[in-house]
Design a protein around this motif. Structure first.
Motif, PDB file in Angstrom:
ATOM      1  N   SER A  74       0.827  -1.204   0.000  1.00 35.74           N
ATOM      2  CA  SER A  74       0.000   0.000   0.000  1.00 35.74           C
ATOM      3  C   SER A  74       0.862   1.255   0.000  1.00 35.74           C
ATOM      4  O   SER A  74       0.537   2.238  -0.659  1.00 35.74           O
ATOM      5  CB  SER A  74      -0.927   0.001   1.219  1.00 35.74           C
ATOM      6  N   GLN A 229      -2.345  -3.423  -7.027  1.00 28.21           N
ATOM      7  CA  GLN A 229      -2.863  -3.753  -5.701  1.00 28.21           C
ATOM      8  C   GLN A 229      -4.092  -4.652  -5.798  1.00 28.21           C
ATOM      9  O   GLN A 229      -4.257  -5.571  -4.992  1.00 28.21           O
ATOM     10  CB  GLN A 229      -3.187  -2.464  -4.948  1.00 28.21           C
ATOM     11  N   HIS A 258      -7.583  -0.491  -1.040  1.00 30.12           N
ATOM     12  CA  HIS A 258      -6.646   0.579  -1.379  1.00 30.12           C
ATOM     13  C   HIS A 258      -6.523   0.718  -2.896  1.00 30.12           C
ATOM     14  O   HIS A 258      -6.493   1.831  -3.432  1.00 30.12           O
ATOM     15  CB  HIS A 258      -5.288   0.271  -0.757  1.00 30.12           C
TER      16      HIS A 258
END
Length: 271
Positions: A74, A229, A258
């Motif tokens: 992240s 991600q 995220h």
């Protein structure tokens, strides 16, 4: 200090190579009770307040590796070193972006059971001195009848000290989770709790948008990072849920949320 001493010898520390203002919003999104403190120039330490490894049936190594992976992916620009120990073993895991994690393990009596190459990779990814620091780390992978697992971890901490790490007084690998919590609170550590997405995202944007990570919120880099991600988070979330692994499920959920947020935010700002 013996890693097997004390009533609750299992514990963990998360060392983030970033200051607390950058770590705080991402750590809150893990949904765990954590203590956050500065640990030297451009370093922070996270101390678990709870003991999820006792309730979910997962080894402490798996729990904190999931957390470290989620934080590092992240964050994208700073790595996380997770130290962990239990009655039988101790070790560390380094997570840095989307790279495969690297780590090393010792038995409780200090017997090394990791691969020598892992220690060199660890030094390279943290940009440690390729001569002095590696020469100090290499003996930790060899036999030493006078060093237990906690002593080995303290050796790694000493090397990281040359890179700016300075753990708060009394906060050492090998202590029980209860002892670490008490010491951290006595040193003024900040208590973090899981936040609502609106508050957490707002806090993260305040820190990131005006800093060097701004390009990762908008434009091509933001879209690449958000997509990566999602690609990493979806299978991790499914695997964690299927295995009833709370640590990995939380890591996958964080990455999915995220990544999705990054893509939506980029689209809204472009519009």
């Amino acid at each position: 200090m013996n890693a097997t001493s004390g009533p609750h010898p299992t514990g963990a520390l998360l060392l983030c190579r970033a200051d607390p203002t950058a770590v705080r919003p991402l750590a809150r999104l893990l949904g765990e009770q954590l203590l956050l403190a500065s640990a030297g120039e451009e370093w922070s330490v996270l101390v678990p307040e709870g003991k999820p490894w006792l309730h979910g049936g997962e080894p402490v190594e798996q729990v904190v590796t999931g957390w470290a992976t989620a934080l590092a992916v992240s964050a994208a620009t700073w790595p996380v070193v997770a130290f962990w120990w239990d009655r039988d073993r101790a070790g560390f895991t380094l997570a840095a972006g989307f790279r495969r994690t690297v780590g090393y393990t010792w038995l409780a009596d200090g017997t090394p059971v990791g691969e020598d190459e892992a220690m060199r990779t660890f030094a390279a990814r943290l940009a440690l001195d390729p001569v002095l620091d590696v020469q100090t780390l290499e003996p930790l992978t060899g036999p030493d009848p006078d060093a237990d697992a906690a002593g080995r971890l303290l050796g790694v901490v000493a090397v990281l000290g040359r890179a700016g790490l300075a753990l708060p007084t009394g906060l050492h690998p090998g202590e029980s989770a209860d002892r670490l919590r008490s010491v951290a609170l006595a040193q003024g550590a900040e208590q973090l709790e899981g936040a609502g997405w609106r508050d957490a995202v707002r806090a993260e944007l305040d820190v990131v948008e005006g800093g060097p990570l701004g390009p990762y919120l908008r434009g091509p880099r933001a879209r690449v990072l958000g997509g990566a991600q999602l690609v990493a988070g979806v299978p991790l979330l499914l695997w964690g849920v299927g295995r009833r692994s709370g640590g990995w499920a939380a890591a996958g959920a964080l990455l999915v949320a995220h990544g999705a947020f990054g893509l939506v935010y980029d689209r809204l700002r472009e519009g």
